[in-house]
Design an enzyme around this catalytic site. Structure first.
Site, PDB file in Angstrom:
ATOM      1  CD  GLN A 186      -2.626  -0.866   2.691  1.00 28.85           C
ATOM      2  OE1 GLN A 186      -3.637  -0.192   2.606  1.00 28.85           O
ATOM      3  NE2 GLN A 186      -2.210  -1.396   3.824  1.00 28.85           N
TER       4      GLN A 186
ATOM      5  CB  SER B 284       0.574   6.864   5.355  1.00 31.81           C
ATOM      6  OG  SER B 284      -0.478   6.165   5.932  1.00 31.81           O
TER       7      SER B 284
ATOM      8  CD  GLU C 172     -17.302  -7.440   0.089  1.00 33.81           C
ATOM      9  OE1 GLU C 172     -16.379  -7.872  -0.612  1.00 33.81           O
ATOM     10  OE2 GLU C 172     -18.426  -7.148  -0.353  1.00 33.81           O
TER      11      GLU C 172
ATOM     12  CG  ASN D  43      -8.911   1.538  17.299  1.00 32.71           C
ATOM     13  OD1 ASN D  43      -8.693   1.237  16.119  1.00 32.71           O
ATOM     14  ND2 ASN D  43      -8.970   0.641  18.271  1.00 32.71           N
ATOM     15  CD  GLU D  44      -7.243   7.163  19.158  1.00 31.95           C
ATOM     16  OE1 GLU D  44      -6.688   6.690  18.141  1.00 31.95           O
ATOM     17  OE2 GLU D  44      -7.113   6.650  20.287  1.00 31.95           O
TER      18      GLU D  44
END
Lengths: 354, 388
Positions: free
Chosen positions: B125, B128, B243, B371-372
């Site tokens: 990937q 970022s 998904e 998670n934030e």
């Protein structure tokens, strides 16, 4: 493999919700909450007039024959609107218990008919709790003595009311004497009936807790959009958002656990005890976190009698230890996982144990 | 509601189980974050592919079996239950695969999917950037269109296993001066192209698990763009979040360590029971992992009935990443003084499995959207709270 509900089941739930939103509005509930002596008959009669008390009575006895799976949706609505104990205890848990009694019990058919018509108030005394809900208003008490089921008339017992933090609950100690005359089932038969009744009661509470959690979340979201501080809705602050998102998470993960337990109970799965207790653990957790975070989001208002939150929050605290204390359900799952030699492979989730 | 498997599903399970029993390497492969381990995992992937077991839910023409998501869950239960190797190419197969399936042209599907299924092409990937992490729309790497190709310049980072991979996929700003999620294009870049420099970043375990990628006038043909020019954000986000979340970490991925944790507890009961909260945590881990499985079957049922699963899927990611932490932290608590031992240590036996998992679990609440960020998504899109 299909986890989904039928169209009918979903429509039914929606209809019940719509009906309860007016009949069991917070204003109506407040009457029952504010006055310990206030009659709950009015509300119950309205509900029974809709046929709700006939839901799980077998079709042969004039009911709808609705099973645990459909009830797992119903109980969420009952929780969401904080409907008093009697409805689920009579129409669901009690109806199941009476249906399971041997046909030789003389009053069985009569009781089922009366529940169907909404004319029988009953109370169930299970040894998981020292208190019996609605004993004061019951026309008949179904009491546990060892593994026996006893049908007891209120005339032959001493009832001592004990007030709950959920003041819509009518809890009492019941002093009574078992006799051959009151015994309706015993031995293995009675044992199975009580085991199933505890599971059904626990599952009924699980669904109600989940509904209560959703109600507390909805109230808190609404409040966080109204209340402004620092010139903004408090719901725009991440610290508030994250508390509410965590409640949503607890509710979502509890749903499939509740539904699997309902499916197991309806199909008499050998692991019903475990599945029901798992459902209770997840629903207890959801309701407990919803209560904790909701009062926090409501700030000082959350600590008042004035906001509606208090009724749903207190009911969740009370139900958390009804039909089995939370510790009892934790222990049942823990004992299964830790102290048996059962294989817990990922492939075993739906496997029926032989 | 009917919670039993059909005869066909049971047969599929048995077929997968038998194949794995005969083929899973007896010796655990070295980590795929090393050169040697990476190649051994590539060979394992080829073996899976030859048995048409690498991407069971893909259509047969791309090397799959055309299975539905229930079959895929069954496959995963058997796969993890058998202790089979980690899926080295999963970022490509599971994340990019779904995107190409939805937005790729017929030519792109034929060109990329089979080689992705066989792991002849390994994918990394490239999302970022140094200044675009949680704020991913702040991407600044550029792609200038020159007729039949783009010239890309810029820097990507936290690119998992990029030093060993063959290809990278990511978003690049193709419209000069565009802001936020506008003007981005979704491009596939061969990592052996001229002008690509890859610098490894050592992860917590000391291995080169991820990397920075620098692009210096790298030429990428237009055929390597997925979706239209400027539509990259839409392409990257559209593939059902549900998904992607589920495929990335199936329930069995947590049920298996939870099962091992129960065994670890039972084997060390006397020690563990000195702290009564340990037994409770072990039972909770197992129960949570099972709940995630129930939730997956429940959601798949809704998808099969044509329901759209929205932002609530962010809840899954929060749930499994926190569960992973609890599983491995609890194992550490049981292991006590030997939990810290590296694989090379004399006294390390099974411990290394737990330490590896413990380290990797620390990353769970960070990768794939912290998670934030997931909590913000839930609050804003599920609960309807204001963005600002």
């Amino acid at each position: 493999m299909d986890f989904t509900f039928t169209e009918d089941q979903l429509l039914f739930r929606e209809a019940i919700g719509r009906f309860l939103s007016t009949e069991a509005s917070p204003e109506n509930l407040r009457d029952i909450w504010s006055n310990e002596q206030a009659p709950i008959d009015n509300l119950l009669e309205q509900i029974c007039a809709q046929g709700l008390s006939a839901l799980s009575i077998p079709e042969a006895n004039g009911g709808l024959g609705m099973g645990d799976i459909a009830w797992s949706l119903m109980t969420q609505e009952l929780g969401y609107y904080a409907v008093v104990d009697q409805l689920a205890d009579a129409a669901y848990v009690g109806a199941g218990l009476i249906s399971a009694l041997p046909n030789t019990v003389a009053l069985k058919a009569e009781y089922l008919d009366k529940i169907c018509e909404g004319k029988l108030r009953l109370a169930i005394g299970h040894e998981c709790s020292p208190l019996v809900a609605d004993a004061q208003l019951a026309g008949v008490l179904l009491m546990q003595h060892n593994n026996e089921v006893h049908i007891v008339s209120p005339d032959n017992v001493r009832i001592t009311p004990n007030a709950s933090i959920d003041t819509s609950r009518r809890l009492a100690q019941v002093d009574w004497q078992p006799s051959d005359k009151t015994c309706a089932a015993s031995g293995e038969e009675g044992q199975i009936i009580w085991q199933e009744t505890l599971n059904r009661g626990a599952l009924s509470v699980a669904g109600q807790l989940l509904g209560l959690a959703q109600r507390m979340l909805d109230l808190s979201v609404e409040y966080s959009l109204q209340r402004k501080q620092f010139g903004k809705e408090i719901g725009s602050f991440q610290a508030v958002k994250h508390q509410l998102a965590d409640v949503a998470g607890k509710i979502e993960i509890a749903k499939p656990v509740l539904y699997r337990a309902a499916c197991s109970l309806e199909n008499k799965h050998p692991l019903s005890d475990i599945h029901v207790s798992q459902a209770r653990n997840f629903c207890n957790d959801a309701a407990a976190l919803a209560a904790r975070h909701s009062i926090q989001v409501h700030g000082a208002m959350g600590y008042t009698w004035e906001v509606d939150l208090q009724m749903y929050m207190k009911r969740s605290w009370a139900l958390n230890n009804t039909w089995g204390d939370s510790t009892c359900h934790q222990a049942r799952v823990q004992n299964y996982v830790l102290n048996t030699d059962v294989d817990l492979a990922p492939s075993k989730t739906f496997e029926v144990m032989s | 509601m009917e919670l039993t498997f059909s005869k066909e599903q049971q047969n599929f399970r048995l077929e997968v189980r038998e194949w794995l029993a005969a083929n899973v390497p007896k010796q655990k492969l070295p980590t795929y974050d090393t050169k040697e381990g990476f190649e051994l995992h590539r060979q394992w992937e080829k073996k899976l592919f030859d048995a048409t077991l690498s991407m069971v839910m893909w259509p047969t023409k791309y090397g799959g079996r055309g299975c539905d998501l229930i079959d895929w869950l069954i496959f995963e239960e058997e796969y993890y239950g058998a202790g089979a190797p980690g899926r080295v190419n999963q970022n490509g197969q599971l994340l990019l695969g779904s995107t190409i399936m939805e937005f790729g042209t017929a030519e792109q599907k034929a060109r990329f999917l089979p080689k992705m299924a066989s792991s002849e092409d390994m994918w990394a990937q490239a999302w970022s950037e140094p200044n675009a992490g949680s704020d991913m729309a702040n991407i600044s790497s550029k792609a200038e269109l020159h007729g039949d190709h783009y010239i890309i310049n810029g820097q990507k980072t936290w690119s998992t296993r990029a030093i060993y991979a063959d290809w990278a996929f990511g978003l690049f700003r193709s419209e000069a001066g565009s802001k936020r999620h506008h003007g981005l294009s979704f491009l596939l870049v061969p990592l052996d192209a001229e002008g690509v420099t890859i610098r490894p970043i050592k992860a917590l375990d000391g291995e080169d698990a991820f990397a920075e990628i620098f692009f210096d006038n790298v030429k990428v043909p237009v055929e390597n763009r997925i979706g239209d020019d400027g539509q990259g954000w839409h392409v990257a986000m559209a593939t059902a979040g549900f998904e992607r979340g589920l495929l990335l970490r199936s329930p069995a991925r947590f049920q298996q360590p939870a099962r091992r944790l129960v065994k670890l507890y039972r084997d060390n009961k006397a020690v563990a029971d000195r702290d009564a909260s340990i037994g409770a945590a072990v039972a909770k881990c197992w129960s949570d992992a099972e709940a995630y499985a129930l939730s997956a079957y429940n959601t798949v049922g809704r998808v099969n009935n044509g329901e759209k699963i929205g932002a609530e899927s962010s809840l899954n990611k929060i749930f499994w990443s926190e569960l992973d932490l609890l599983i491995f932290q609890t194992a550490m608590d049981i292991l006590g003084a030997t939990g810290q031992l590296l694989r090379s240590a004399e006294l390390a036996k099974e411990q290394a499995y737990w330490l590896d998992g413990f380290l990797f679990a620390q990353a769970g609440p960070i990768y794939a959207g912290t998670n934030e960020i997931q909590r913000n998504i839930v609050a804003e899109r599920v609960l309807g709270l204001p963005k600002k």
